[in-house]
Write an enzyme that holds these catalytic residues in place. Structure first.
Site, PDB file in Angstrom:
ATOM      1  N   ASP A   1       0.946  -1.107  -0.074  1.00 13.43           N
ATOM      2  CA  ASP A   1      -0.017   0.173  -0.012  1.00 13.43           C
ATOM      3  C   ASP A   1       1.076   1.211  -0.054  1.00 13.43           C
ATOM      4  O   ASP A   1       1.997   1.147   0.512  1.00 13.43           O
ATOM      5  CB  ASP A   1      -0.832  -0.077   1.237  1.00 13.43           C
ATOM      6  N   SER A   2       0.500   2.176  -0.756  1.00 13.24           N
ATOM      7  CA  SER A   2       1.225   3.501  -0.678  1.00 13.24           C
ATOM      8  C   SER A   2       2.727   3.499  -0.910  1.00 13.24           C
ATOM      9  O   SER A   2       2.894   2.987  -2.445  1.00 13.24           O
ATOM     10  CB  SER A   2       0.994   4.234   0.648  1.00 13.24           C
TER      11      SER A   2
END
Length: 313
Positions: A159-160
């Protein structure tokens, strides 16, 4: 178009935005300690921590140091696929410990062996130290699975900034004869360090992750004074070469995320080279919503279900 946030998150964001405004008024500058504390404070919202049959801490040994990992095996008697999990945190924050509930839910929903890695963080260890650690895991992950049941299917998820790591590894290993990534899962990924997406302007204030903080993260990560440095473009997965050798991909985006348009552009780039892509868009979610599970439980559960379906299909 600026996103419209879910009412579930309005009280939380009011508190966050007041804290940001107070800090700015008092002249509090960003620091590694401050942003790490801020992210770790979200741990109280990660309130679902399923039991996994086998959880153990191991390390990849190098000449002068080690790379810590945590392994989650949901069914030790079965030979399962392996999912390498790269946590988010702007390349400066995050840890195996903070992401433990997420790793557990990934293992539970995907029925995979999850390996989460504590890669080195900036500013103490700037680019490409963290990438090098994750590449080492990608190349040598079987070393920490000694004695455990697994098969040859290999997936990656992040994520991210973890999405940035996934896409960087994919970009760098397209022509490898020894590494085959079968699928990748990208959750509101960061894929363009030049910060040129329109959604950075539209959603760059008031939605938890602010444009000014993103810029500061990248300056610490790359040890540059501004994002016009040639290294920034070279390191951006969205601006790299795409080919049909890239793995089948699932992308989750949020309508209130400043990184929204980067994820959408990455999807288009994959489709342009005939890579299969699944995509789910949460129109009223901000960046990092999966760290806010107790506030948006339905959206998080939906995300894990979709990830599980994608990896099992």
């Amino acid at each position: 178009m600026r996103g419209i946030i879910s009412p579930k998150l309005e009280p939380f964001l009011l508190q966050v935005n007041k804290a940001i405004a107070d800090a700015q008024e008092q002249g509090v500058a960003f620091s590694a300690e401050l942003v790490r504390t801020g992210l770790n404070n979200l741990s109280g919202l990660l309130d679902i921590k399923p039991d996994i049959a086998l959880v153990c801490d191991k390390a990849l040994m190098l000449e002068n140091r080690e790379i810590p990992v945590r392994i989650y095996h949901p069914s030790p008697t079965e030979k399962l696929p392996v999912l390498l999990h790269f946590h988010g945190g702007g390349h400066m924050c995050g840890s195996v410990e903070l992401y433990d509930p997420i790793s557990r839910q990934l293992a539970q929903h995907s029925h995979c062996i999850v390996i989460c890695v504590d890669y080195r963080l900036a500013p103490e260890h700037p680019y490409p130290a963290g990438i090098d650690d994750c590449q080492h895991l990608l190349t040598h992950y079987k070393e920490v699975l000694n004695g455990l049941n697994y098969n040859d299917k290999l997936y990656i998820a992040g994520d991210s900034a973890g999405g940035a790591i996934c896409t960087t590894l994919v970009m760098n290993n397209q022509k490898s004869n020894t590494i085959k990534i079968d699928k990748q899962v990208l959750i509101y990924p960061s894929v363009d360090y030049t910060m040129s997406a329109a959604s950075l302007e539209e959603n760059g204030k008031g939605y938890l992750l602010e444009k000014s903080k993103i810029s500061w993260y990248f300056e610490q990560y790359f040890k540059v004074d501004n994002l016009n440095h040639p290294l920034i473009k070279k390191a951006s997965p969205l601006l790299g070469n795409f080919s049909s050798n890239m793995p089948e991909t699932f992308v989750i985006t949020g309508g209130c995320d400043p990184l929204r348009d980067e994820g959408l552009a990455y999807i288009r780039a994959l489709k342009n080279v005939n890579v299969a892509v699944d995509h789910h868009h949460f129109a009223d979610m901000p960046h990092a919503f999966m760290l806010l599970q107790s506030l948006v439980a339905d959206e998080c559960e939906k995300s894990y279900q979709l990830i599980g379906q994608f990896l099992k299909s």
